[in-house]
Design a protein around this motif. Structure first.
Motif, PDB file in Angstrom:
ATOM      1  N   UNK A 118       0.830  -1.187   0.000  1.00  0.00           N
ATOM      2  CA  UNK A 118       0.000   0.000   0.000  1.00  0.00           C
ATOM      3  C   UNK A 118       0.873   1.248   0.000  1.00  0.00           C
ATOM      4  N   UNK A 119       0.328   2.303  -0.561  1.00  0.00           N
ATOM      5  CA  UNK A 119       1.011   3.587  -0.505  1.00  0.00           C
ATOM      6  C   UNK A 119       0.859   4.146   0.901  1.00  0.00           C
ATOM      7  N   UNK A 120       1.674   5.099   1.299  1.00  0.00           N
ATOM      8  CA  UNK A 120       1.538   5.678   2.650  1.00  0.00           C
ATOM      9  C   UNK A 120       0.159   6.273   2.901  1.00  0.00           C
ATOM     10  N   UNK A 130      -2.412   4.992   5.831  1.00  0.00           N
ATOM     11  CA  UNK A 130      -3.001   5.907   6.809  1.00  0.00           C
ATOM     12  C   UNK A 130      -4.516   5.750   6.853  1.00  0.00           C
ATOM     13  N   UNK A 131      -5.152   5.579   5.670  1.00  0.00           N
ATOM     14  CA  UNK A 131      -6.605   5.377   5.640  1.00  0.00           C
ATOM     15  C   UNK A 131      -7.004   4.070   6.302  1.00  0.00           C
ATOM     16  N   UNK A 132      -6.227   3.016   6.063  1.00  0.00           N
ATOM     17  CA  UNK A 132      -6.521   1.716   6.678  1.00  0.00           C
ATOM     18  C   UNK A 132      -6.360   1.796   8.193  1.00  0.00           C
ATOM     19  N   UNK A 133      -5.297   2.465   8.650  1.00  0.00           N
ATOM     20  CA  UNK A 133      -5.081   2.609  10.095  1.00  0.00           C
ATOM     21  C   UNK A 133      -6.205   3.414  10.731  1.00  0.00           C
ATOM     22  N   UNK A 134      -6.659   4.474  10.049  1.00  0.00           N
ATOM     23  CA  UNK A 134      -7.757   5.282  10.587  1.00  0.00           C
ATOM     24  C   UNK A 134      -9.044   4.475  10.651  1.00  0.00           C
TER      25      UNK A 134
END
Length: 157
Positions: free
Chosen positions: A132-134, A138-142
């Motif tokens: 995944x791109x950064x 970040x979206x997945x972590x959120x």
């Protein structure tokens, strides 16, 4: 001009009996061709077709096109992620019936391991790891944090 057309070749041909060579029209769009070996039956071509000439059945493993409904716009060839669709340079053959061309995806046999496909000894195929791109990370972590917070509020209630 009159003498030239009088002694020259005719501009037209008697189509079913005679056919114009395909190389004479370099950019001609004849009909849609599909390479079923590379097709993943994603349905992007079906969504891109403005007249609905293409039908994709993922469960049945079939890809079909109504050649007489197709307007040769090549939208499906541009949208195909695997580039398995192309525009052939020859015209569709003359016919008296309106038939839909259906292609079937070759079924790949899965090797049975151990005690059967659903037994305890069966191994699951390894999933391919996707990078995944950064921004995507970040979206997945959120999303995971929101889901954990929602689960925590449900547990408190």
């Amino acid at each position: 001009m009159t003498l030239r057309s009088l002694f020259g070749k005719p501009a037209t041909v008697q189509y079913p009996a005679e056919q114009v060579p395909a190389m004479s029209y370099e950019h001609m769009r004849g009909h849609v061709e599909c390479d079923m070996d590379t097709c993943i039956l994603c349905g992007m071509c079906q969504r891109a077709c403005p007249v609905g000439a293409i039908a994709v059945d993922r469960k049945g493993g079939t890809w079909s096109i109504d050649q007489y409904r197709c307007i040769q716009c090549a939208s499906c060839t541009r949208e195909c992620p695997k580039s398995c669709l192309s525009m052939g340079t020859s015209c569709a053959p003359a016919t008296t019936d309106l038939a839909v061309t259906t292609l079937h995806k070759p079924v790949e046999e899965k090797p049975a391991t151990g005690e059967g496909a659903s037994g305890a000894g069966a191994e699951k195929p390894a999933r391919k790891k996707v990078r995944l791109t950064p921004e995507q990370e970040a979206r997945v972590a959120a999303a995971r944090a929101r889901k954990a917070a929602k689960e925590a509020t449900r547990a408190d209630v």
